[in-house]
Design an enzyme around this catalytic site. Structure first.
Site: not given
Ligand code: NDP
Length: 257
Positions: A20, A67, A94, A162
Protein backbone atom coordinates in the site's frame (compact mmCIF):
# COMPACT_ATOMS: atom_id res chain seq x y z
CA UNK A 1 16.58 7.86 -26.99
CA UNK A 2 16.33 9.38 -23.51
CA UNK A 3 12.89 7.97 -22.62
CA UNK A 4 14.17 4.42 -23.12
CA UNK A 5 16.61 5.01 -20.28
CA UNK A 6 13.68 5.32 -17.86
CA UNK A 7 12.55 1.77 -18.73
CA UNK A 8 13.47 -1.15 -16.50
CA UNK A 9 12.34 -3.97 -18.78
CA UNK A 10 13.09 -7.44 -17.46
CA UNK A 11 14.51 -6.24 -14.13
CA UNK A 12 13.33 -7.94 -10.95
CA UNK A 13 12.32 -5.22 -8.50
CA UNK A 14 11.77 -5.94 -4.81
CA UNK A 15 9.66 -3.41 -2.90
CA UNK A 16 9.48 -3.74 0.86
CA UNK A 17 6.15 -2.68 2.36
CA UNK A 18 4.84 -2.64 -1.21
CA UNK A 19 1.26 -3.56 -0.35
CA UNK A 20 0.00 0.00 0.00
CA UNK A 21 0.92 3.68 0.12
CA UNK A 22 4.18 4.87 -1.40
CA UNK A 23 5.48 1.30 -1.78
CA UNK A 24 2.54 0.24 -3.92
CA UNK A 25 2.86 3.40 -6.03
CA UNK A 26 6.58 2.62 -6.55
CA UNK A 27 5.72 -0.94 -7.57
CA UNK A 28 3.14 0.37 -10.05
CA UNK A 29 5.62 2.82 -11.57
CA UNK A 30 8.28 0.11 -11.91
CA UNK A 31 5.72 -2.31 -13.37
CA UNK A 32 4.59 0.25 -15.92
CA UNK A 33 8.25 0.73 -16.88
CA UNK A 34 8.66 -3.02 -17.47
CA UNK A 35 9.90 -4.55 -14.20
CA UNK A 36 8.73 -7.79 -12.63
CA UNK A 37 7.73 -7.15 -9.04
CA UNK A 38 8.18 -8.82 -5.68
CA UNK A 39 6.43 -7.25 -2.70
CA UNK A 40 7.59 -8.03 0.82
CA UNK A 41 4.96 -7.50 3.51
CA UNK A 42 4.75 -8.82 7.10
CA UNK A 43 1.06 -9.49 6.65
CA UNK A 44 -0.01 -11.99 3.99
CA UNK A 45 -3.28 -10.18 3.22
CA UNK A 46 -1.61 -6.76 2.66
CA UNK A 47 0.92 -8.30 0.30
CA UNK A 48 -1.74 -10.18 -1.62
CA UNK A 49 -3.92 -7.06 -1.92
CA UNK A 50 -1.01 -5.16 -3.45
CA UNK A 51 -0.08 -8.06 -5.70
CA UNK A 52 -3.66 -8.41 -6.97
CA UNK A 53 -3.91 -4.67 -7.66
CA UNK A 54 -0.70 -4.87 -9.70
CA UNK A 55 -1.80 -7.97 -11.59
CA UNK A 56 -5.13 -6.30 -12.40
CA UNK A 57 -3.11 -3.62 -14.21
CA UNK A 58 -1.28 -6.30 -16.17
CA UNK A 59 2.02 -6.33 -14.26
CA UNK A 60 3.92 -9.46 -13.21
CA UNK A 61 3.82 -9.46 -9.42
CA UNK A 62 4.42 -11.79 -6.51
CA UNK A 63 3.88 -11.24 -2.78
CA UNK A 64 6.16 -12.77 -0.15
CA UNK A 65 5.62 -12.68 3.58
CA UNK A 66 8.52 -11.10 5.40
CA UNK A 67 9.31 -8.61 8.10
CA UNK A 68 12.29 -6.40 7.28
CA UNK A 69 13.43 -6.60 10.91
CA UNK A 70 14.33 -10.25 10.30
CA UNK A 71 17.77 -10.38 8.69
CA UNK A 72 17.41 -14.16 8.36
CA UNK A 73 14.16 -13.86 6.38
CA UNK A 74 15.58 -11.10 4.16
CA UNK A 75 18.64 -13.29 3.43
CA UNK A 76 16.35 -16.22 2.70
CA UNK A 77 14.23 -14.25 0.21
CA UNK A 78 17.25 -12.73 -1.54
CA UNK A 79 18.93 -16.13 -1.83
CA UNK A 80 15.73 -17.82 -3.01
CA UNK A 81 15.24 -15.28 -5.83
CA UNK A 82 18.88 -15.70 -6.88
CA UNK A 83 18.60 -19.50 -6.77
CA UNK A 84 15.67 -19.24 -9.22
CA UNK A 85 18.12 -17.56 -11.60
CA UNK A 86 16.50 -14.14 -11.20
CA UNK A 87 18.32 -12.17 -8.51
CA UNK A 88 16.74 -8.83 -7.73
CA UNK A 89 18.48 -6.01 -9.60
CA UNK A 90 16.31 -3.27 -8.09
CA UNK A 91 15.54 -2.89 -4.38
CA UNK A 92 13.20 -0.24 -3.02
CA UNK A 93 13.66 0.02 0.75
CA UNK A 94 10.24 1.48 1.45
CA UNK A 95 8.99 -0.32 4.58
CA UNK A 96 8.88 2.06 7.49
CA UNK A 97 6.89 3.21 10.47
CA UNK A 98 6.16 6.80 11.43
CA UNK A 99 5.19 7.46 15.00
CA UNK A 100 5.22 11.09 16.14
CA UNK A 101 3.93 13.42 18.83
CA UNK A 102 5.89 12.12 21.82
CA UNK A 103 8.42 14.53 23.36
CA UNK A 104 11.90 13.03 23.64
CA UNK A 105 11.77 12.97 27.43
CA UNK A 106 8.75 10.63 27.23
CA UNK A 107 9.90 8.29 24.46
CA UNK A 108 10.01 4.76 25.85
CA UNK A 109 12.87 2.36 25.26
CA UNK A 110 10.50 0.12 23.33
CA UNK A 111 9.27 2.91 21.05
CA UNK A 112 12.85 4.01 20.28
CA UNK A 113 14.03 0.47 19.58
CA UNK A 114 10.98 -0.35 17.42
CA UNK A 115 11.62 2.71 15.26
CA UNK A 116 15.30 1.89 14.81
CA UNK A 117 14.56 -1.76 14.18
CA UNK A 118 12.16 -1.15 11.29
CA UNK A 119 13.47 2.09 9.80
CA UNK A 120 17.23 1.57 10.18
CA UNK A 121 17.97 -2.12 10.79
CA UNK A 122 15.37 -3.12 8.17
CA UNK A 123 17.01 -0.99 5.49
CA UNK A 124 20.43 -2.37 6.37
CA UNK A 125 19.37 -6.03 6.48
CA UNK A 126 17.61 -5.73 3.09
CA UNK A 127 20.42 -3.78 1.43
CA UNK A 128 22.99 -6.29 2.66
CA UNK A 129 20.93 -9.34 1.66
CA UNK A 130 20.04 -8.13 -1.86
CA UNK A 131 23.24 -6.10 -2.30
CA UNK A 132 25.40 -9.23 -2.04
CA UNK A 133 23.71 -10.66 -5.12
CA UNK A 134 23.89 -7.33 -6.95
CA UNK A 135 27.62 -7.20 -6.22
CA UNK A 136 28.02 -10.76 -7.52
CA UNK A 137 26.13 -9.80 -10.70
CA UNK A 138 28.00 -6.47 -10.90
CA UNK A 139 24.79 -4.48 -11.34
CA UNK A 140 21.93 -3.16 -9.27
CA UNK A 141 20.09 -0.10 -8.05
CA UNK A 142 18.85 0.48 -4.52
CA UNK A 143 16.49 3.33 -3.67
CA UNK A 144 15.83 4.12 -0.02
CA UNK A 145 12.83 5.98 1.36
CA UNK A 146 14.41 8.67 3.45
CA UNK A 147 12.47 11.76 4.45
CA UNK A 148 12.84 15.50 4.72
CA UNK A 149 12.71 14.65 8.45
CA UNK A 150 16.23 13.26 8.02
CA UNK A 151 17.33 16.84 7.40
CA UNK A 152 14.89 19.17 9.19
CA UNK A 153 13.03 18.97 12.49
CA UNK A 154 9.30 18.87 11.91
CA UNK A 155 6.91 21.18 13.70
CA UNK A 156 4.63 21.33 15.62
CA UNK A 157 4.90 17.62 16.43
CA UNK A 158 8.00 16.26 18.18
CA UNK A 159 9.35 13.11 16.53
CA UNK A 160 13.01 12.64 17.40
CA UNK A 161 13.09 8.84 16.88
CA UNK A 162 11.66 9.09 13.34
CA UNK A 163 13.90 12.02 12.41
CA UNK A 164 16.99 10.20 13.64
CA UNK A 165 16.01 7.01 11.83
CA UNK A 166 15.70 8.86 8.52
CA UNK A 167 18.98 10.74 9.03
CA UNK A 168 20.55 7.30 9.45
CA UNK A 169 18.95 6.14 6.20
CA UNK A 170 20.43 9.15 4.41
CA UNK A 171 23.93 8.44 5.67
CA UNK A 172 23.55 4.71 5.02
CA UNK A 173 22.76 5.75 1.44
CA UNK A 174 25.99 7.77 1.20
CA UNK A 175 28.10 5.06 2.84
CA UNK A 176 26.86 2.14 0.76
CA UNK A 177 26.93 4.20 -2.44
CA UNK A 178 30.63 4.92 -1.91
CA UNK A 179 31.42 1.30 -1.07
CA UNK A 180 29.45 -0.35 -3.84
CA UNK A 181 30.05 2.02 -6.76
CA UNK A 182 33.08 -0.04 -7.90
CA UNK A 183 30.80 -3.10 -7.98
CA UNK A 184 28.28 -1.50 -10.34
CA UNK A 185 25.66 -1.02 -7.63
CA UNK A 186 24.06 2.42 -7.23
CA UNK A 187 22.44 3.48 -3.93
CA UNK A 188 20.24 6.58 -3.77
CA UNK A 189 17.39 7.89 -1.65
CA UNK A 190 14.38 10.15 -1.90
CA UNK A 191 13.45 12.55 0.89
CA UNK A 192 9.72 13.28 0.65
CA UNK A 193 7.61 15.87 2.42
CA UNK A 194 4.26 14.85 3.96
CA UNK A 195 2.56 12.45 1.58
CA UNK A 196 -1.12 11.56 1.78
CA UNK A 197 -0.88 7.86 2.64
CA UNK A 198 -2.34 5.69 5.42
CA UNK A 199 0.75 6.57 7.53
CA UNK A 200 -0.30 10.24 7.60
CA UNK A 201 -4.08 9.97 7.13
CA UNK A 202 -4.62 7.37 9.85
CA UNK A 203 -3.39 9.67 12.61
CA UNK A 204 -6.25 11.98 13.78
CA UNK A 205 -3.73 14.29 15.48
CA UNK A 206 -2.45 15.25 12.03
CA UNK A 207 -5.68 17.14 11.18
CA UNK A 208 -4.65 20.10 13.35
CA UNK A 209 -1.07 19.91 12.16
CA UNK A 210 -1.78 20.03 8.44
CA UNK A 211 -2.39 23.83 8.19
CA UNK A 212 0.97 24.40 9.90
CA UNK A 213 2.70 21.97 7.53
CA UNK A 214 1.17 23.63 4.48
CA UNK A 215 2.20 27.05 5.74
CA UNK A 216 5.78 25.76 5.92
CA UNK A 217 5.66 24.45 2.34
CA UNK A 218 6.41 26.77 -0.59
CA UNK A 219 4.07 24.76 -2.83
CA UNK A 220 1.38 24.96 -0.13
CA UNK A 221 0.26 21.35 -0.40
CA UNK A 222 1.05 17.80 0.63
CA UNK A 223 2.29 15.24 -1.88
CA UNK A 224 0.80 12.17 -3.49
CA UNK A 225 2.40 8.73 -3.50
CA UNK A 226 2.71 8.84 -7.30
CA UNK A 227 4.84 11.96 -7.06
CA UNK A 228 7.37 10.07 -4.96
CA UNK A 229 7.15 6.98 -7.17
CA UNK A 230 8.22 8.88 -10.29
CA UNK A 231 11.41 10.04 -8.56
CA UNK A 232 12.03 6.50 -7.30
CA UNK A 233 11.59 5.07 -10.81
CA UNK A 234 14.06 7.63 -12.16
CA UNK A 235 16.69 6.70 -9.56
CA UNK A 236 16.13 2.97 -10.14
CA UNK A 237 16.51 3.31 -13.92
CA UNK A 238 19.48 3.89 -16.21
CA UNK A 239 18.26 7.47 -16.59
CA UNK A 240 20.10 8.03 -13.29
CA UNK A 241 23.22 6.10 -14.38
CA UNK A 242 25.62 8.77 -13.08
CA UNK A 243 23.81 9.18 -9.77
CA UNK A 244 24.79 7.41 -6.60
CA UNK A 245 24.76 8.60 -2.99
CA UNK A 246 22.12 11.22 -3.81
CA UNK A 247 19.31 12.07 -1.41
CA UNK A 248 16.76 13.70 -3.66
CA UNK A 249 14.21 16.04 -2.02
CA UNK A 250 10.63 15.42 -3.18
CA UNK A 251 9.18 18.00 -0.85
CA UNK A 252 7.33 20.84 -2.59
CA UNK A 253 10.17 23.12 -1.53
CA UNK A 254 9.76 22.43 2.21
CA UNK A 255 13.52 22.30 2.84
CA UNK A 256 14.11 25.65 1.08
CA UNK A 257 12.79 27.56 4.09
P1 NDP B 1 2.35 3.29 5.09
O1 NDP B 1 2.24 3.12 6.55
O2 NDP B 1 1.17 3.75 4.31
O3 NDP B 1 2.89 1.93 4.43
C1 NDP B 1 4.04 1.32 4.96
C2 NDP B 1 4.10 -0.09 4.48
O4 NDP B 1 5.27 -0.70 5.07
C3 NDP B 1 2.89 -0.90 4.94
O5 NDP B 1 2.46 -1.76 3.92
C4 NDP B 1 3.45 -1.70 6.12
O6 NDP B 1 2.81 -2.95 6.32
C5 NDP B 1 4.89 -1.92 5.67
N1 NDP B 1 5.73 -2.25 6.79
C6 NDP B 1 5.77 -1.68 8.03
N2 NDP B 1 6.64 -2.30 8.81
C7 NDP B 1 7.17 -3.31 8.08
C8 NDP B 1 8.13 -4.31 8.34
N3 NDP B 1 8.69 -4.42 9.54
N4 NDP B 1 8.46 -5.17 7.34
C9 NDP B 1 7.89 -5.09 6.13
N5 NDP B 1 6.96 -4.15 5.82
C10 NDP B 1 6.62 -3.27 6.79
O7 NDP B 1 3.58 4.27 4.85
P2 NDP B 1 3.95 5.26 3.64
O8 NDP B 1 3.59 4.65 2.35
O9 NDP B 1 3.45 6.60 3.99
O10 NDP B 1 5.53 5.33 3.83
C11 NDP B 1 6.43 4.51 3.11
C12 NDP B 1 7.84 4.99 3.38
O11 NDP B 1 7.97 6.36 3.02
C13 NDP B 1 8.25 4.88 4.85
O12 NDP B 1 9.60 4.49 4.93
C14 NDP B 1 8.08 6.31 5.34
O13 NDP B 1 8.87 6.59 6.46
C15 NDP B 1 8.48 7.09 4.12
N6 NDP B 1 7.96 8.44 4.10
C16 NDP B 1 6.61 8.67 4.20
C17 NDP B 1 6.13 9.97 4.22
C18 NDP B 1 4.68 10.28 4.34
O14 NDP B 1 4.35 11.44 4.61
N7 NDP B 1 3.77 9.32 4.15
C19 NDP B 1 7.05 11.12 4.13
C20 NDP B 1 8.43 10.76 4.01
C21 NDP B 1 8.86 9.47 4.01
P3 NDP B 1 1.90 -3.24 7.64
O15 NDP B 1 1.16 -1.99 7.96
O16 NDP B 1 1.06 -4.38 7.22
O17 NDP B 1 2.87 -3.57 8.72
Amino acid sequence: MQLKRFRVDGELAVVTGGGRGIGLACAEALGEAGARLVLIEPDEKSGEAGRDALRAKGYEAEALVGDVTSSARMNEIADMLAARGTPATILINNAGIGESGVPSENVTDDAWLRMMNVNVNGVFWCSRAFGRHMIAGRRGAIVNLGSMSGTICNRPQPQTPYNVSKAAVHHMTHSMAAEWAPHGVRVNAVAPTYIETPMVNANPANRDRIPIWLNDTPMGRMGQAEEVASAVLFLASDAASLMTGAVVPVDGGFTCW
